[in-house]
Motif scaffolding. Sequence first.
Motif, PDB file in Angstrom:
ATOM      1  N   CYS A 269       0.848  -1.202   0.000  1.00  9.81           N
ATOM      2  CA  CYS A 269       0.000   0.000   0.000  1.00  9.81           C
ATOM      3  C   CYS A 269       0.883   1.250   0.000  1.00  9.81           C
ATOM      4  O   CYS A 269       1.809   1.367   0.795  1.00  9.81           O
ATOM      5  CB  CYS A 269      -0.915  -0.003   1.219  1.00  9.81           C
TER       6      CYS A 269
ATOM      7  N   PHE B   7      -0.136   4.350   0.569  1.00 11.95           N
ATOM      8  CA  PHE B   7      -0.593   5.437   1.429  1.00 11.95           C
ATOM      9  C   PHE B   7       0.525   5.760   2.422  1.00 11.95           C
ATOM     10  O   PHE B   7       1.144   4.850   2.967  1.00 11.95           O
ATOM     11  CB  PHE B   7      -1.868   5.008   2.167  1.00 11.95           C
TER      12      PHE B   7
ATOM     13  N   CYS C   1       1.782   3.494   5.479  1.00 12.23           N
ATOM     14  CA  CYS C   1       1.092   2.207   5.576  1.00 12.23           C
ATOM     15  C   CYS C   1       2.004   1.056   5.139  1.00 12.23           C
ATOM     16  O   CYS C   1       2.629   0.418   5.958  1.00 12.23           O
ATOM     17  CB  CYS C   1      -0.198   2.220   4.777  1.00 12.23           C
TER      18      CYS C   1
ATOM     19  N   THR D 284       1.257  -1.843   3.983  1.00  6.63           N
ATOM     20  CA  THR D 284       0.776  -3.207   4.194  1.00  6.63           C
ATOM     21  C   THR D 284       0.765  -3.989   2.876  1.00  6.63           C
ATOM     22  O   THR D 284       0.587  -3.421   1.804  1.00  6.63           O
ATOM     23  CB  THR D 284      -0.634  -3.232   4.835  1.00  6.63           C
TER      24      THR D 284
ATOM     25  N   CYS E 275      -4.142  -0.501   0.199  1.00  4.01           N
ATOM     26  CA  CYS E 275      -4.855  -1.537   0.952  1.00  4.01           C
ATOM     27  C   CYS E 275      -6.337  -1.142   0.951  1.00  4.01           C
ATOM     28  O   CYS E 275      -6.701  -0.008   0.629  1.00  4.01           O
ATOM     29  CB  CYS E 275      -4.302  -1.655   2.374  1.00  4.01           C
TER      30      CYS E 275
ATOM     31  N   HIS F  17      -7.219   2.055   2.972  1.00  2.00           N
ATOM     32  CA  HIS F  17      -6.834   3.347   2.414  1.00  2.00           C
ATOM     33  C   HIS F  17      -7.429   3.621   1.039  1.00  2.00           C
ATOM     34  O   HIS F  17      -7.516   4.767   0.613  1.00  2.00           O
ATOM     35  CB  HIS F  17      -5.299   3.466   2.392  1.00  2.00           C
TER      36      HIS F  17
HETATM   37 ZN   LIG Z   1      -2.844   1.205   3.429  1.00  2.00          ZN
END
Ligand SMILES: [Zn+2]
Length: 380
Positions: free
Chosen positions: A295, A297, A300, A302, A329, A332
């Motif tokens: 991800c 963002f 983040c 992830t 993700c 987000h």
């Molecule tokens: Zn994320």
Amino acid sequence: MEREGFSNDQVDQVLGHLFSGLAVFYAEICEWLIDADLSQRFLADGARTLPEWVSARFGLRHSTAAQLVRVARRLQDLPRLREMFATGELSLDQTDAISKLVSPETEEAVIEECLGLSNAALDRAARRANPPSTAEEREAWRERWLSIQYTLDGIRAHMNADLPGVEMSLVESAIRERADRMPPNPDSGIFDPYPQRMADGLVELSTTTGDEHASGPTQIVVHADLDALIESSETGVAEVQGGPVIANETARRLSCDPLVECAVYDHTKVLGIGRRSRLIPAWLRHQLWHRDGGCQFPGCGTRNFVQAHHRTHWADGGPTDLDNLILLCGYHHRFLHEHGWVIEDDGCRKHVFRRSDGQIYPPIRPRLDPRLRVLVGQRT
Ligand SMILES: [Zn+2]
Ligand SMILES: [Zn+2]
């Protein structure tokens, strides 16, 4: 401590200045560490290396001490980076990662490109800029081991292993593939936490038959620059998707095996399928994974349950090209739709996130407020 009566903006501002101050302190420590390095005074205290001494003397984890010494030594040749660290505009971790990417000649331009990148993206760029040598890969293989230890009552057991990154990627991808398919826990009706499903995936991997394995072999994807695959080439980088950067010779070995998918880049083509479909073919999804790695963002990173977001929506004429796609993700992804956030391209950075109130996120770090400089007491 009582913090009532402060607005969110005030808290944000104070934290910004405190973290800038922390960076200034670290920068100052780095300057003094160079003196300690030159004088070798740590030898008299029985330490073999400077990081060992810093760790023992000032109560730091060895990794933190080693990071400070590493940064201090590199900054000697990098005046611009040294200055930005000393004014609190860059954190210790950012300075560390960027110092692995720049040389005295490229410093100005590269720092500009790095500003606003997440630490995960910076660390990854630093790994790609310093790929392992064939000798280091050989060393990692020579030192491989795996141990399984049962508790005395045999109720539980621990497994530990040390493998070359490529081999561990194979193991990880096989376990993850099974963990992703685990159904919800029948008792609770919801999914168990991911680490538990990874454990289930490992057990399932070990109990599936050879036949099943033959029908769906475990795959890793290697992303390699064309240069990296040319015999005894020193240029180009090869990387396992979601895994380590590998030596060019290791990439050549893996690309011989038809079970290892190899994406080769010649850096001249636009990647994508344009307006033909909004569905993303597997090869393009691999390239997207390779570029983003999780991800995107801010903060983040992830890697579970990520989705590909069209920056300009398909319905508004956005193509299914790498340039128009970004991994987010599920959590987000909503921010870019229901919560009104946007991603912009500011010419220097590809992915600049802007909140629904128009503010750039994360905001640029402030230089240390001159009034606080007294507290830091910088040497002149
Ligand atoms: Zn994320
Ligand atoms: Zn979307």
